[in-house]
Design an enzyme around this catalytic site. Structure first.
Site, short mmCIF file in Angstrom:
data_model
loop_
_atom_site.label_atom_id
_atom_site.label_comp_id
_atom_site.label_asym_id
_atom_site.label_seq_id
_atom_site.Cartn_x
_atom_site.Cartn_y
_atom_site.Cartn_z
N CYS A 79 10.12 -25.23 25.29
CA CYS A 79 11.26 -25.59 26.13
C CYS A 79 10.98 -25.33 27.62
O CYS A 79 10.21 -26.06 28.22
CB CYS A 79 12.51 -24.89 25.62
SG CYS A 79 14.00 -25.78 26.07
N HIS A 169 12.66 -25.19 19.93
CA HIS A 169 12.44 -23.73 19.83
C HIS A 169 11.99 -23.34 18.42
O HIS A 169 12.81 -22.91 17.61
CB HIS A 169 13.75 -22.99 20.12
CG HIS A 169 14.13 -23.01 21.56
ND1 HIS A 169 13.78 -22.00 22.44
CD2 HIS A 169 14.83 -23.91 22.27
CE1 HIS A 169 14.25 -22.29 23.64
NE2 HIS A 169 14.90 -23.44 23.57
N GLU A 171 10.68 -20.73 17.50
CA GLU A 171 10.91 -19.29 17.28
C GLU A 171 12.33 -19.01 16.78
O GLU A 171 12.62 -17.90 16.35
CB GLU A 171 10.61 -18.51 18.57
CG GLU A 171 11.64 -18.60 19.68
CD GLU A 171 11.61 -19.89 20.48
OE1 GLU A 171 10.88 -20.82 20.09
OE2 GLU A 171 12.35 -19.98 21.48
N1 GLN Z 1 17.17 -26.21 30.59
C1 GLN Z 1 16.13 -25.23 30.75
C2 GLN Z 1 15.26 -25.53 31.96
O1 GLN Z 1 15.39 -26.55 32.54
C3 GLN Z 1 15.28 -25.14 29.50
C4 GLN Z 1 16.14 -24.73 28.33
C5 GLN Z 1 15.48 -23.85 27.33
O2 GLN Z 1 14.40 -23.30 27.54
N2 GLN Z 1 16.16 -23.64 26.23
O3 GLN Z 1 14.46 -24.74 32.34
#
Ligand code: GLN
Length: 195
Positions: A79, A169, A171
């Site tokens: 992410c 994710h 994890e």
């Molecule tokens: N929206 C976050 C970003 O732009 C990422 C979201 C996440 O890691 N769950 O950094």
């Protein structure tokens, strides 16, 4: 095998729990001193990429980590971590590590679809649950970037050398397969290195 988990902000504990389940040791990377320790792979967790980026620069960790990644240490980025690795971020001038030649769109699913769960396949890994939380996706990738996963025609998983980046994710779900694949990349590298 020891994994260094970037522990500045975001969902790093969940990665550590996953590694404990798999019986793998880890250390937390919290400052420039920690980057001198010995570790064989790096996890870049989810969170807020803009905050993480500021902390990486502010704490003097950015260039050492970037160098380690460029030198081929395996990386598992999820992410926000995926955003840190991208060479380009849409509507943002400043990438962070820029070690994967691809463009990402942050918060790409809009508000209503900000968080969702699905099950889909990841190349080399198999079918896994996928939890997306205000996730990015990849809008463009150089041909040298291997596409590992797509959901609704959007690229959500890539591999570039030994760097793995996922928009979701792993994890947060029970499947340990993605972490196991990451460990395989580490073992392969270790077996190639002279003792
Ligand atoms: N929206 C976050 C970003 O732009 C990422 C979201 C996440 O890691 N769950 O950094």
């Amino acid at each position: 095998m020891v994994i260094g988990v970037l522990a500045l902000q975001g969902a790093f504990i969940e990665h550590e729990n996953m590694l404990h389940t798999l019986g793998v040791s880890c250390i937390e990377l919290r400052n420039a001193e920690d980057l001198k320790k010995k570790y064989d792979g790096i996890i870049l967790p989810g969170g807020e990429s803009t905050v993480q980026r500021k902390l990486l620069y502010g704490l003097g960790m950015h260039s050492t980590l970037q160098q380690q990644i460029q030198n081929g240490i395996p990386v598992l980025a999820t992410c926000a971590g995926m955003i840190l690795l991208a060479s380009q971020i849409e509507q943002q001038d400043t990438p962070c590590f820029a070690t994967i030649p691809m463009t990402v769109r942050r918060n790409a699913y809009g508000r209503q679809l900000g968080s969702f769960h699905t099950v889909s396949t990841v190349k080399h890994v198999g079918t896994v649950p996928m939890t997306f939380i205000r996730a990015p996706y990849v809008t463009k990738a150089e041909p040298s970037v291997e596409l590992l996963a797509s959901v609704d025609d959007k690229i959500v998983g890539v591999q570039y050398g030994r760097q793995l980046a996922f928009a979701f994710h792993p994890e947060l779900d029970e499947s340990t397969r993605i972490h196991q694949y990451f460990m395989k990349l580490i073992e392969e590298r270790q077996s190639q290195q002279p003792v």
